[in-house]
Write an enzyme that holds these catalytic residues in place. Structure first.
Site, mmCIF file in Angstrom:
data_model
loop_
_atom_site.group_PDB
_atom_site.id
_atom_site.type_symbol
_atom_site.label_atom_id
_atom_site.label_comp_id
_atom_site.label_asym_id
_atom_site.label_seq_id
_atom_site.Cartn_x
_atom_site.Cartn_y
_atom_site.Cartn_z
ATOM 1 N N SER A 1 0.662 -1.215 -0.110
ATOM 2 C CA SER A 1 -0.182 0.100 0.076
ATOM 3 C C SER A 1 0.963 1.280 -0.072
ATOM 4 C CB SER A 1 -1.014 0.057 1.113
ATOM 5 O OG SER A 1 -0.076 -0.035 2.340
ATOM 6 N N CYS B 1 2.404 -6.734 1.787
ATOM 7 C CA CYS B 1 1.471 -6.301 2.570
ATOM 8 C C CYS B 1 0.835 -7.273 3.322
ATOM 9 C CB CYS B 1 0.783 -5.241 1.744
ATOM 10 S SG CYS B 1 -0.528 -4.184 2.474
ATOM 11 N N CYS C 1 3.166 -6.190 9.949
ATOM 12 C CA CYS C 1 2.870 -5.289 8.938
ATOM 13 C C CYS C 1 4.013 -4.886 8.449
ATOM 14 C CB CYS C 1 2.062 -3.951 9.636
ATOM 15 S SG CYS C 1 1.983 -2.657 8.425
HETATM 16 N N1 DGL Z 1 2.271 -2.560 4.935
HETATM 17 C C1 DGL Z 1 0.908 -2.941 4.895
HETATM 18 C C2 DGL Z 1 0.788 -4.203 5.854
HETATM 19 O O1 DGL Z 1 1.796 -4.972 5.915
HETATM 20 C C3 DGL Z 1 0.297 -1.471 5.645
HETATM 21 C C4 DGL Z 1 -1.254 -1.811 5.424
HETATM 22 C C5 DGL Z 1 -1.630 -0.369 5.301
HETATM 23 O O2 DGL Z 1 -1.550 0.686 4.371
HETATM 24 O O3 DGL Z 1 -2.579 0.045 6.398
HETATM 25 O O4 DGL Z 1 -0.068 -4.545 6.307
#
Ligand code: DGL
Length: 274
Positions: free
Chosen positions: A12, A74, A193
């Site tokens: 994202s 992600c 995340c």
């Molecule tokens: N890096 C994304 C993940 O691993 C972030 C998600 C987001 O945009 O909130 O969940």
């Protein structure tokens, strides 16, 4: 003979760069295209339908640029969109292409780091609500207690480079305390995340010494290497010039500046419009 193309890495926003960095360090011979949907980040508080729609758009964009294999770097997209894309979309788009996520490979190895059998997961609201980690860990670390805590402010804090401000630090500290209050026997915290490794040092400074803080980049890199070994036709379909390209839905100047900080190297991106 399959066409050759770069490996697509999608997130994202900036978080997937933490995975890209480890993948490139481990597998420098391949070509990569990184796509950050920064203009629409964060995904973590969005509905299943929206995360699915945005992720499918990104995957199709990467396919249209020649990728045969795409990694959803992600957790939120892996939790909310991966299965639908694999089962419903890939067969009609191109059944020979592949999309892989980051939750399953992580769940396969997390259990080996705990001695108390109590695992903490820090992730976005979407990932936590999907229950993907508890479900996957049931298969690979059966019997472990899995305690989740959602940190909805962390991705906006990191996307906006606020992690070193007093307010940013306070949010992060409070969330760590809340997780540890839920279960004092936790001895492994998974950064579920891909944005969170960007504040890993600060997180480590907040937890007791007995608690291991695990981020996914190296795990995903290792699992990707094993996947390519097991799938020689996909391995052959990955072009090998050591190139990395960057796409962003944000203004390229903004992305280049932030991505360079995260990667510790110059970045020149191309704008994509969704
Ligand atoms: N890096 C994304 C993940 O691993 C972030 C998600 C987001 O945009 O909130 O969940």
């Amino acid at each position: 003979m399959k066409r050759q193309g770069p490996i697509g890495i999608f997130d994202s926003g900036y978080g997937g760069l933490t995975v890209l960095k480890d993948i490139v360090a481990h597998l420098p011979q391949y070509d990569y295209i990184y796509l950050g949907d920064n203009a629409r980040a964060p995904y973590g508080t969005r509905s299943f339908e929206v995360v699915y729609e945005y992720t499918l758009q990104a995957v199709n964009e990467l396919f249209s640029r020649g990728c045969e294999l795409v990694i959803l770097a992600c957790n939120t997209a892996s939790a909310k969109a991966l299965r639908s894309i694999q089962q419903n979309d890939l067969p009609s788009i191109d059944p020979t292409k592949r999309v892989l996520g980051v939750i399953r490979p992580s769940a396969e190895v997390i259990g080996q780091w705990t001695t108390t059998g109590h695992i903490g997961i820090l992730a976005t609201e979407g990932t936590v609500r999907s229950e993907s980690y508890p479900l996957e860990l049931q298969k690979f670390a059966a019997g472990c207690a899995v305690v989740q805590h959602a940190c909805p402010m962390w991705v906006p804090i990191i996307e906006n480079d606020q992690q070193d401000t007093e307010a940013g630090k306070l949010f992060i500290k409070e969330d760590i305390e809340k997780l540890l209050l839920k279960d004092s026997e936790i001895d492994v915290i998974v950064l579920g995340c891909t944005h969170y490794p960007l504040i890993e040092d600060y997180i480590r400074s907040l937890v007791p010494a007995k608690v291991k803080v695990v981020s996914q980049g190296k795990i995903v890199a290792q699992k990707l290497a094993e996947y390519l070994q097991r799938h020689p036709s996909m391995e052959k379909a990955c072009s090998k010039n050591g190139d990395i390209r960057f796409l962003t839905s944000e203004k390229t100047e903004v992305f280049n500046l932030n991505a360079s900080k995260f990667l510790g190297r110059g970045v020149s991106s191309e704008h994509i419009h969704f």
